[in-house]
Design an enzyme around this catalytic site. Structure first.
Site, PDB file in Angstrom:
ATOM      1  N   LYS A  24       0.780  -1.043  -0.065  1.00  0.00           N
ATOM      2  CA  LYS A  24      -0.137   0.100   0.030  1.00  0.00           C
ATOM      3  C   LYS A  24       0.904   1.172   0.035  1.00  0.00           C
ATOM      4  CE  LYS A  24      -1.676   1.594   4.102  1.00  0.00           C
ATOM      5  NZ  LYS A  24      -1.469   3.009   4.466  1.00  0.00           N
ATOM      6  N   ARG A  94      -4.841  11.135   4.172  1.00  0.00           N
ATOM      7  CA  ARG A  94      -3.711  11.986   4.303  1.00  0.00           C
ATOM      8  C   ARG A  94      -2.589  11.840   3.429  1.00  0.00           C
ATOM      9  NH1 ARG A  94       0.291  11.139   6.797  1.00  0.00           N
ATOM     10  NH2 ARG A  94       0.558  13.460   7.251  1.00  0.00           N
ATOM     11  N   CYS A 118      -4.266  12.343  12.629  1.00  0.00           N
ATOM     12  CA  CYS A 118      -5.151  11.187  12.478  1.00  0.00           C
ATOM     13  C   CYS A 118      -4.889  10.487  14.027  1.00  0.00           C
ATOM     14  CB  CYS A 118      -4.687   9.941  11.362  1.00  0.00           C
ATOM     15  SG  CYS A 118      -3.175   9.385  11.973  1.00  0.00           S
ATOM     16  N   ARG A 123       0.955  14.046  12.421  1.00  0.00           N
ATOM     17  CA  ARG A 123       1.122  14.100  11.120  1.00  0.00           C
ATOM     18  C   ARG A 123       1.654  15.379  10.394  1.00  0.00           C
ATOM     19  NH1 ARG A 123      -0.505   8.765  10.009  1.00  0.00           N
ATOM     20  NH2 ARG A 123       0.970   8.649   8.363  1.00  0.00           N
ATOM     21  N   ASP A 309       4.892   0.315  12.018  1.00  0.00           N
ATOM     22  CA  ASP A 309       3.611  -0.239  11.461  1.00  0.00           C
ATOM     23  C   ASP A 309       3.403  -1.789  12.172  1.00  0.00           C
ATOM     24  OD1 ASP A 309       3.618   1.295   8.429  1.00  0.00           O
ATOM     25  OD2 ASP A 309       3.041   2.014  10.550  1.00  0.00           O
ATOM     26  N   VAL A 331       8.605   6.643  16.732  1.00  0.00           N
ATOM     27  CA  VAL A 331       7.880   7.248  15.488  1.00  0.00           C
ATOM     28  C   VAL A 331       6.801   8.193  15.486  1.00  0.00           C
ATOM     29  CG1 VAL A 331       7.561   6.820  12.862  1.00  0.00           C
ATOM     30  CG2 VAL A 331       9.312   5.620  14.156  1.00  0.00           C
TER      31      VAL A 331
HETATM   32  C1  EPZ Z   1       4.645   6.507   6.063  1.00  0.00           C
HETATM   33  O1  EPZ Z   1       3.864   7.670   6.750  1.00  0.00           O
HETATM   34  C2  EPZ Z   1       3.462   5.170   6.184  1.00  0.00           C
HETATM   35  N1  EPZ Z   1       2.386   5.715   5.309  1.00  0.00           N
HETATM   36  C3  EPZ Z   1       3.083   5.150   7.557  1.00  0.00           C
HETATM   37  O2  EPZ Z   1       2.434   4.018   7.482  1.00  0.00           O
HETATM   38  C4  EPZ Z   1       4.352   4.573   8.529  1.00  0.00           C
HETATM   39  O3  EPZ Z   1       3.963   4.276   9.678  1.00  0.00           O
HETATM   40  C5  EPZ Z   1       5.484   5.783   8.320  1.00  0.00           C
HETATM   41  O4  EPZ Z   1       5.517   6.095   6.696  1.00  0.00           O
HETATM   42  C6  EPZ Z   1       6.727   5.623   8.970  1.00  0.00           C
HETATM   43  O5  EPZ Z   1       7.409   4.446   8.355  1.00  0.00           O
HETATM   44  C7  EPZ Z   1       2.295   5.769   3.824  1.00  0.00           C
HETATM   45  O6  EPZ Z   1       3.398   5.944   3.311  1.00  0.00           O
HETATM   46  C8  EPZ Z   1       1.038   6.357   3.291  1.00  0.00           C
HETATM   47  P1  EPZ Z   1       6.626  10.002   8.349  1.00  0.00           P
HETATM   48  P2  EPZ Z   1       4.421   9.297   6.620  1.00  0.00           P
HETATM   49  O7  EPZ Z   1       6.992  11.246   7.317  1.00  0.00           O
HETATM   50  O8  EPZ Z   1       5.070   9.297   5.347  1.00  0.00           O
HETATM   51  C9  EPZ Z   1       6.801  13.027  11.685  1.00  0.00           C
HETATM   52  C10 EPZ Z   1       0.439   2.594   7.779  1.00  0.00           C
HETATM   53  O9  EPZ Z   1      -0.005   2.017   8.921  1.00  0.00           O
HETATM   54  N2  EPZ Z   1       6.790  14.135  10.777  1.00  0.00           N
HETATM   55  O10 EPZ Z   1       8.278   9.247   7.990  1.00  0.00           O
HETATM   56  O11 EPZ Z   1       3.399  10.134   7.172  1.00  0.00           O
HETATM   57  C11 EPZ Z   1       5.506  12.334  11.703  1.00  0.00           C
HETATM   58  O12 EPZ Z   1       4.389  13.253  12.406  1.00  0.00           O
HETATM   59  C12 EPZ Z   1       0.902   3.922   8.081  1.00  0.00           C
HETATM   60  O13 EPZ Z   1       0.528   2.138   6.617  1.00  0.00           O
HETATM   61  C13 EPZ Z   1       6.948  15.168  10.924  1.00  0.00           C
HETATM   62  O14 EPZ Z   1       6.900  15.880  12.146  1.00  0.00           O
HETATM   63  O15 EPZ Z   1       5.580   9.004   8.010  1.00  0.00           O
HETATM   64  C14 EPZ Z   1       5.474  11.001  12.178  1.00  0.00           C
HETATM   65  O16 EPZ Z   1       5.608  11.315  13.701  1.00  0.00           O
HETATM   66  C15 EPZ Z   1       0.848   4.676   9.345  1.00  0.00           C
HETATM   67  N3  EPZ Z   1       7.000  16.204   9.949  1.00  0.00           N
HETATM   68  C16 EPZ Z   1       7.099  10.659  11.917  1.00  0.00           C
HETATM   69  O17 EPZ Z   1       7.705  12.156  11.544  1.00  0.00           O
HETATM   70  C17 EPZ Z   1       7.053  16.205   8.724  1.00  0.00           C
HETATM   71  O18 EPZ Z   1       7.086  16.911   7.817  1.00  0.00           O
HETATM   72  C18 EPZ Z   1       7.241   9.700  10.698  1.00  0.00           C
HETATM   73  O19 EPZ Z   1       6.594  10.270   9.610  1.00  0.00           O
HETATM   74  C19 EPZ Z   1       6.694  14.552   8.275  1.00  0.00           C
HETATM   75  C20 EPZ Z   1       6.869  13.580   9.290  1.00  0.00           C
END
Ligand code: EPZ
Length: 422
Positions: A24, A94, A118, A123, A309, A331
């Site tokens: 996904k 999102r 969420c 996020r 995850d 995370v």
């Molecule tokens: C991706 O989310 C995945 N979703 C998530 O999977 C996964 O948990 C996550 O990566 C980490 O591996 C998709 O790919 C659609 P991040 P993403 O940017 O891109 C913070 C699932 O269950 N952050 O690495 O949103 C953020 O809030 C989902 O399939 C900032 O603060 O993850 C989080 O705490 C859940 N500022 C952490 O970093 C930003 O600009 C990781 O976020 C970006 C992120």
């Protein structure tokens, strides 16, 4: 349509083989990347899940033609002439924010509703914005909508991400590939889905190196050099890990096919540490367990660290281990709501800030529970399979976001699970 639930009859075991679906968290971005090639790209091994349907809606609204034939999808972006994605779609999913980078790459501008938070966290997208600003993008926010422009064009840059954000790395890549000059992204995300996206972008004419490492180099090419391609999505490591935990918690053996074992390296290390036997082939993994589950200490971290995850799935394992386990969620800031649902089934868990202390119990008892996010929901079904009595899992729309034919795949492994109206 009335709300549905999944009814699970417990005291059961899972054994047999299941085929992983396409990832996904890769397919959604591969679809967005098709915006950079004017024509019809074909993406194979696309899972049939509701998040993919929403991304199809997002692309169709931009003017793309999206057709599915089983797990193959054609995304024809020849006539894409819009560059705005409204709140009603972004609020549904999102991950729609993944169109920001390619829209900027294609049009030099974009209007995308700010994604909300969420259940698992705020996020934020600040790192997406800082990274894109380094490439020459200017942003303003108007009533919740992000308005991006590139008054002086997109240019390469050396950028270091504050945190290896998956989404920020992806959005930067999909703009940098058509920027003037070269870009280096340091502290880039290393998730397998990033490498999958880079492989597709390179098939479209991009020049990316270093993907999979924390330093990714992009040599910008003219947008006109980017063309449609055919690409096959990698297997879903989180779906696969979920089924492997099903084998671990019930004893198995459960084999998942269509997955690269290296994607689940740390999860395999922890399965073995908790008393499981794990065998791997080129594209399959088998888990079984004959002895007791052992406690473990787990820290969720960006890849190749332990995947957040799979945190809920391993909390289930820990809840039945002989002793105290500690799971630290590094995370997301709020990804322990699942613990409260697991405690309704009899787990013994204490939460303290980012730490969960799980004291193993002899067994769980079935009860009505509610999915708080897609991974928690999928894990609650597994908990019901191993619990005594029967469990009703509510809010299963979360599960449908990321698990294709979840009940059917579990039934093929011997589970007594049934989806029905609430
Ligand atoms: C991706 O989310 C995945 N979703 C998530 O999977 C996964 O948990 C996550 O990566 C980490 O591996 C998709 O790919 C659609 P991040 P993403 O940017 O891109 C913070 C699932 O269950 N952050 O690495 O949103 C953020 O809030 C989902 O399939 C900032 O603060 O993850 C989080 O705490 C859940 N500022 C952490 O970093 C930003 O600009 C990781 O976020 C970006 C992120």
């Amino acid at each position: 349509m009335s709300k549905e639930v999944i009814v699970v009859r417990g005291n059961n075991t899972l054994a047999g083989e299941v085929q992983a679906s396409g990832a996904k968290n890769s397919a959604l971005k591969l679809m967005a990347a098709a915006l950079l090639g004017q024509g019809a790209s074909v993406i194979r091994n696309v899972p049939d899940i509701s998040d993919i349907a929403v991304m199809s809606e997002v692309l169709q609204r931009l003017g793309a033609v999206v057709d599915r034939d089983g797990h193959a999808m054609s995304v024809d972006t020849s006539n894409v002439d819009k560059f705005d994605t409204p709140y009603e779609l972004v609020s549904k999913m999102r991950a729609s924010i993944s169109v920001l980078g390619p829209l900027i790459g294609r049009f030099g501008k974009a209007m995308v509703a700010m994604p909300g938070g969420c259940q698992i966290g705020a996020r934020k997208i600040d790192m997406h914005l800082v990274g894109l600003e380094s490439l020459g993008v200017e942003f303003e926010v108007d009533h919740g909508t992000l308005i991006a422009s590139t008054p002086h064009g997109l240019h390469g840059a050396n950028v270091t991400l504050e945190f290896p954000s998956v989404g920020a790395t992806e959005n930067m890549l999909m703009a940098a590939v058509v920027a003037e000059g070269d870009t280096v992204i340091e502290n880039a995300a290393r998730e397998p889905e990033i490498a999958d996206l880079c492989e597709m972008l390179n098939s479209m004419g991009a020049r990316i190196e270093g993907h999979g490492s924390s330093s990714i180099r992009v040599e910008g090419v003219p947008l006109g050099d980017m063309h449609p391609c055919e690409h096959t999505t990698v297997g879903d490591r989180v779906e696969s890990g979920t089924f492997l935990v099903g084998g671990a918690v019930t004893g198995g053996p459960v084999t998942v096919r269509g997955i690269t074992p290296d994607f689940l390296r740390m999860a395999i290390v922890k399965l073995q540490a908790m008393g499981c036997d794990v065998e791997c082939g080129d594209d399959w993994i088998t888990v079984s367990r004959s002895g007791p589950l052992k406690p473990a200490d787990i820290q969720t971290l960006p890849h190749p660290g332990f995947p957040t995850d799979l945190q809920a799935q391993f909390m289930l394992l820990a809840s039945l281990a002989d002793g105290m386990s500690i799971i630290t969620e590094n995370v997301f800031e709020n990804r322990f709501m699942f613990a409260a649902e697991l405690m309704r089934l009899g787990a013994d868990i204490a939460l303290e800030d980012h730490h969960a202390f799980i004291r193993g119990v002899k067994g769980l008892e079935g009860a009505p529970v509610s999915s708080t996010d897609l991974r928690a929901g999928a894990t609650l079904v597994l908990a019901g399979i191993v619990a005594d009595g029967h469990t009703v899992v509510h809010d299963i729309h979360h599960i449908d976001r990321g698990y294709e034919n979840y009940c059917e795949k579990l039934q093929a492994l011997g589970a007594d699970v049934e989806r029905r109206a609430e």
